[in-house]
Scaffold this active site. Structure first.
Site, PDB file in Angstrom:
ATOM      1  N   SER A 131      -1.987   2.190   2.323  1.00 60.03           N
ATOM      2  CA  SER A 131      -1.715   0.643   1.929  1.00 60.03           C
ATOM      3  C   SER A 131      -2.736  -0.256   2.388  1.00 60.03           C
ATOM      4  CB  SER A 131      -0.341   0.554   2.785  1.00 60.03           C
ATOM      5  OG  SER A 131       0.025  -0.787   2.221  1.00 60.03           O
ATOM      6  N   LYS A 185       5.170   6.031   3.086  1.00 57.17           N
ATOM      7  CA  LYS A 185       4.549   4.933   2.097  1.00 57.17           C
ATOM      8  C   LYS A 185       5.446   4.447   1.084  1.00 57.17           C
ATOM      9  CE  LYS A 185       1.486   2.577   0.184  1.00 57.17           C
ATOM     10  NZ  LYS A 185       0.723   2.604  -1.018  1.00 57.17           N
ATOM     11  N   HIS A 188       7.774   2.192   2.679  1.00 59.44           N
ATOM     12  CA  HIS A 188       6.781   0.834   3.083  1.00 59.44           C
ATOM     13  C   HIS A 188       6.905   0.135   1.815  1.00 59.44           C
ATOM     14  CE1 HIS A 188       3.432  -1.382   2.226  1.00 59.44           C
ATOM     15  NE2 HIS A 188       3.334  -1.701   3.478  1.00 59.44           N
ATOM     16  N   ASN A 189       6.717   0.598   0.575  1.00 64.33           N
ATOM     17  CA  ASN A 189       6.758  -0.165  -0.611  1.00 64.33           C
ATOM     18  C   ASN A 189       8.286  -0.815  -0.891  1.00 64.33           C
ATOM     19  OD1 ASN A 189       4.088   0.738  -0.647  1.00 64.33           O
ATOM     20  ND2 ASN A 189       4.179   1.336  -2.936  1.00 64.33           N
ATOM     21  N   GLU A 192       8.720  -3.444   1.066  1.00 60.95           N
ATOM     22  CA  GLU A 192       7.588  -4.836   0.514  1.00 60.95           C
ATOM     23  C   GLU A 192       8.371  -5.352  -0.550  1.00 60.95           C
ATOM     24  OE1 GLU A 192       3.846  -3.329  -0.382  1.00 60.95           O
ATOM     25  OE2 GLU A 192       4.063  -4.276  -2.455  1.00 60.95           O
ATOM     26  N   HIS A 451      44.089  13.614  -2.519  1.00 56.09           N
ATOM     27  CA  HIS A 451      42.707  13.879  -1.767  1.00 56.09           C
ATOM     28  C   HIS A 451      43.013  13.892  -0.166  1.00 56.09           C
ATOM     29  CE1 HIS A 451      40.167  13.711  -5.299  1.00 56.09           C
ATOM     30  NE2 HIS A 451      40.802  12.599  -5.702  1.00 56.09           N
TER      31      HIS A 451
HETATM   32  P1  NAP Z   1      -7.933   3.427 -10.637  1.00 56.11           P
HETATM   33  O1  NAP Z   1      -8.714   2.246 -10.437  1.00 56.11           O
HETATM   34  O2  NAP Z   1      -7.408   3.397 -11.904  1.00 56.11           O
HETATM   35  O3  NAP Z   1      -9.105   4.614 -10.581  1.00 56.11           O
HETATM   36  C1  NAP Z   1      -8.389   5.897 -10.762  1.00 56.11           C
HETATM   37  C2  NAP Z   1      -9.705   6.983 -10.639  1.00 56.11           C
HETATM   38  O4  NAP Z   1      -9.258   8.045 -10.884  1.00 56.11           O
HETATM   39  C3  NAP Z   1     -10.992   6.653 -11.463  1.00 56.11           C
HETATM   40  O5  NAP Z   1     -12.346   6.915 -10.713  1.00 56.11           O
HETATM   41  C4  NAP Z   1     -10.649   7.705 -12.750  1.00 56.11           C
HETATM   42  O6  NAP Z   1     -11.871   8.069 -13.237  1.00 56.11           O
HETATM   43  C5  NAP Z   1     -10.073   8.740 -12.024  1.00 56.11           C
HETATM   44  N1  NAP Z   1      -9.165   9.484 -12.831  1.00 56.11           N
HETATM   45  C6  NAP Z   1      -8.084   8.946 -13.676  1.00 56.11           C
HETATM   46  N2  NAP Z   1      -7.497  10.084 -14.402  1.00 56.11           N
HETATM   47  C7  NAP Z   1      -8.153  11.131 -13.830  1.00 56.11           C
HETATM   48  C8  NAP Z   1      -7.990  12.437 -14.299  1.00 56.11           C
HETATM   49  N3  NAP Z   1      -7.144  12.911 -15.023  1.00 56.11           N
HETATM   50  N4  NAP Z   1      -8.678  13.439 -13.454  1.00 56.11           N
HETATM   51  C9  NAP Z   1      -9.738  12.922 -12.979  1.00 56.11           C
HETATM   52  N5  NAP Z   1      -9.946  11.723 -12.360  1.00 56.11           N
HETATM   53  C10 NAP Z   1      -9.205  10.837 -12.727  1.00 56.11           C
HETATM   54  O7  NAP Z   1      -6.770   3.690  -9.637  1.00 56.11           O
HETATM   55  P2  NAP Z   1      -6.827   3.109  -7.905  1.00 56.11           P
HETATM   56  O8  NAP Z   1      -6.271   1.800  -7.886  1.00 56.11           O
HETATM   57  O9  NAP Z   1      -8.016   3.283  -7.246  1.00 56.11           O
HETATM   58  O10 NAP Z   1      -5.728   4.229  -7.388  1.00 56.11           O
HETATM   59  C11 NAP Z   1      -5.752   5.379  -7.175  1.00 56.11           C
HETATM   60  C12 NAP Z   1      -4.652   6.076  -6.176  1.00 56.11           C
HETATM   61  O11 NAP Z   1      -4.413   5.169  -5.157  1.00 56.11           O
HETATM   62  C13 NAP Z   1      -3.357   5.860  -7.223  1.00 56.11           C
HETATM   63  O12 NAP Z   1      -2.533   6.915  -6.789  1.00 56.11           O
HETATM   64  C14 NAP Z   1      -2.783   4.554  -6.733  1.00 56.11           C
HETATM   65  O13 NAP Z   1      -1.312   4.214  -6.957  1.00 56.11           O
HETATM   66  C15 NAP Z   1      -3.040   4.521  -5.204  1.00 56.11           C
HETATM   67  N6  NAP Z   1      -3.024   3.211  -4.762  1.00 56.11           N
HETATM   68  C16 NAP Z   1      -3.611   2.336  -5.372  1.00 56.11           C
HETATM   69  C17 NAP Z   1      -3.581   1.060  -4.627  1.00 56.11           C
HETATM   70  C18 NAP Z   1      -4.176  -0.335  -5.226  1.00 56.11           C
HETATM   71  O14 NAP Z   1      -3.783  -1.528  -4.768  1.00 56.11           O
HETATM   72  N7  NAP Z   1      -5.088  -0.268  -6.436  1.00 56.11           N
HETATM   73  C19 NAP Z   1      -2.989   0.805  -3.357  1.00 56.11           C
HETATM   74  C20 NAP Z   1      -2.574   2.119  -2.592  1.00 56.11           C
HETATM   75  C21 NAP Z   1      -2.577   3.211  -3.360  1.00 56.11           C
HETATM   76  P3  NAP Z   1     -12.565   7.024 -14.665  1.00 56.11           P
HETATM   77  O15 NAP Z   1     -13.372   6.064 -13.934  1.00 56.11           O
HETATM   78  O16 NAP Z   1     -13.079   8.236 -15.271  1.00 56.11           O
HETATM   79  O17 NAP Z   1     -11.499   6.580 -15.464  1.00 56.11           O
END
Ligand code: NAP
Length: 471
Positions: A131, A185, A188-189, A192, A451
């Site tokens: 987070s 987590k 937590h959300n 939130e 019941h």
């Molecule tokens: P993101 O910016 O959309 O990045 C996703 C990454 O995964 C990119 O590198 C993408 O590659 C790759 N990807 C997508 N589909 C794929 C597949 N089928 N096979 C292999 N690689 C794939 O997402 P993010 O925000 O970094 O989030 C990543 C994870 O962290 C998610 O589960 C999200 O819920 C979690 N998270 C996010 C946040 C936040 O604030 N953003 C906070 C906590 C947790 P390409 O570049 O080639 O598309």
């Protein structure tokens, strides 16, 4: 210079890229891989001085081969199919003893399954809730680990180096096997959601019930942020309330549509809570409010059919009362959340301690606040896992409940919604009623369905019946 990466990150999106930079900055050489190689190499090039410790790889095979053994691999790809596909592609390339960490927002039950499945091949799995958004990932997230304890021990030195710190203590902990980390987590959300909804309700009372301007409200929240409500969410509320739209010059909130997005973790929390009979009405109210925020047609028609009975009539509430109402509501919402965690930990046989959870939420995550430090201490001795009953918090509640009651009453009388505040209060009033009204429920159930009930004068003998005569 040739470096042997201590860990590898797959997925260089917002979170993966920032975590990789954080890891490299903490002095740990790291291999990186993205399914689009251009992105991998562009990332390494843009890392400046840190690129010395970053090894970009263009295939999964090269990525795996680059890592020191046992391999430590952090997946930062979207939850669901992407994690499943990535694990399937990696599995044949890994050796027994290697460690796979899923740092995305995965469903905790998927993590429980993956821990068991990978364990059968001798692979260690860690489900890691992260987070703090992009900024947290880059400079110090809060991390909630579950799965293989051995895997945790093997990656803990790196996780501790990159975690947020509160009074020097890193905000990361091992919380139990299987999906424990992702469960925490998720909760937590959920908390939130409730926290944000209560803040939005108080904003609504000030805006619509007291007709106050944005800069005035920003000032009020800023004062509150110097008191017991001090938290990241209140801090950014001040910023959002005080920001102007560069295009129109109006307050930014006056141009933002009142439809809230959601990715599902609040709903998951509520569904799990209901399944365990550990209800979280404050989170349920927050999820419901987000859903209804998307029902613009209903709300427009509702506003037409049932005009506000007494708009602007909420005047007598002071800022201090609103502050205390928010504090009481927040304590009650967190109390509900910690009670769910305690019940889940018992049912799933997770080793987590509630004080540890509160401690790792003190910094780095979205709900971080000064109050969580007090909660960690109070939870050490909370009776029946209820934060609301721990002395330090029962005293605060005794002081602040009158303001919460006054606020909920005023909101109700003026027709302004405060569903999270009022449901938190309703839940608490049920909890503090030694003799409730379920006697009538039991009487009715026995009357229509035979019941059975238990008599007060014959405890431990269920299945008693009333002398009903009708059909
Ligand atoms: P993101 O910016 O959309 O990045 C996703 C990454 O995964 C990119 O590198 C993408 O590659 C790759 N990807 C997508 N589909 C794929 C597949 N089928 N096979 C292999 N690689 C794939 O997402 P993010 O925000 O970094 O989030 C990543 C994870 O962290 C998610 O589960 C999200 O819920 C979690 N998270 C996010 C946040 C936040 O604030 N953003 C906070 C906590 C947790 P390409 O570049 O080639 O598309």
């Amino acid at each position: 210079m040739t470096v042997t990466p201590e860990i590898g990150v797959i997925g260089l999106g917002t979170m993966g890229a920032n975590l990789a930079l954080n890891i490299a900055e903490a002095g740990h050489p790291i291999a990186v891989f993205n399914r689009t190689p251009e992105k991998t190499f562009a990332f390494a090039e843009s890392a400046g001085a840190l690129s010395e410790r970053i090894v970009p790889t263009e295939s999964l095979e090269a990525f795996v081969a680059a890592l020191a053994s046992p391999r430590r691999i952090l997946l930062m790809v979207p939850a669901g199919d992407a994690v499943e596909e990535q694990i399937a592609a990696l599995r044949p390339l890994l050796d027994a003893g290697d460690i796979l960490i899923d740092g995305g927002n995965s469903d905790w039950q998927d993590s429980t399954r993956r821990h068991a499945e990978l364990g059968r091949d001798g692979l260690h799995f860690l489900g890691l809730g992260v987070s703090g958004g992009a900024e947290g990932a880059r400079h110090g997230p809060s991390m909630m680990a579950g799965g293989s304890e051995r895997a945790y021990e093997a990656v803990a030195p790196i996780l501790r180096d990159i975690a947020a710190r509160f009074d020097g203590e890193p905000c990361v902990a091992y919380l139990g096997s299987g999906g424990a980390g992702h469960f925490v987590k998720t909760v937590h959300n959920g908390i939130e959601y409730a926290d944000m909804q209560m803040i939005a309700e108080v904003y609504g009372l000030m805006r619509d019930g007291q007709g106050r301007a944005m800069p005035d409200m920003a000032g009020v929240f800023a004062r509150w942020n110097a008191g017991p409500l001090e938290s990241y969410l209140i801090e950014i509320t001040v910023e959002v309330l005080g920001t102007s739209d560069p295009e129109t010059g109006k307050p930014i909130l006056s141009v933002i549509a009142d439809r809230a997005g959601q990715k599902g973790t609040g709903r998951w929390t509520v569904m799990d809570a209901q399944r365990r009979a550990a209800p979280l009405p404050a989170v349920e109210a927050a999820v419901t409010a987000r859903v209804l925020s998307g029902e613009g047609a209903w709300r427009s028609k509702g506003a037409q059919l049932f005009p506000d009975p007494a708009a602007g009539a909420i005047g007598p509430l002071s800022d201090e009362q609103l502050e205390q109402a928010l504090l009481a509501g927040k304590i009650l919402a967190y109390s509900q959340g910690f009670a769910l965690l305690a019940k889940a930990a018992r049912e799933e046989e997770w080793s987590m301690s509630l004080p540890d959870v509160a401690r790792i939420w003190r910094a780095g995550c979205i709900i971080r606040s000064g109050l969580l430090d007090d909660m960690a201490t109070a939870l050490e001795s909370a009776e029946m896992d209820l934060l609301a009953f721990a002395p330090a918090f029962s005293e605060r509640l005794t002081q602040t409940l009158p303001a919460l009651r006054a606020t909920v009453a005023a909101a109700t009388l003026s027709g302004l919604p405060a569903p999270a505040l009022s449901s938190a209060l309703g839940h608490f009033d049920l909890l503090r009623q030694a003799r409730g009204t379920a006697d009538l429920i039991q009487g009715l159930r026995d009357r229509f369905g035979a019941h059975g009930f238990e008599r007060l004068d014959r405890p431990g003998e269920p299945g008693q019946h009333g002398p009903w005569t009708g059909t």
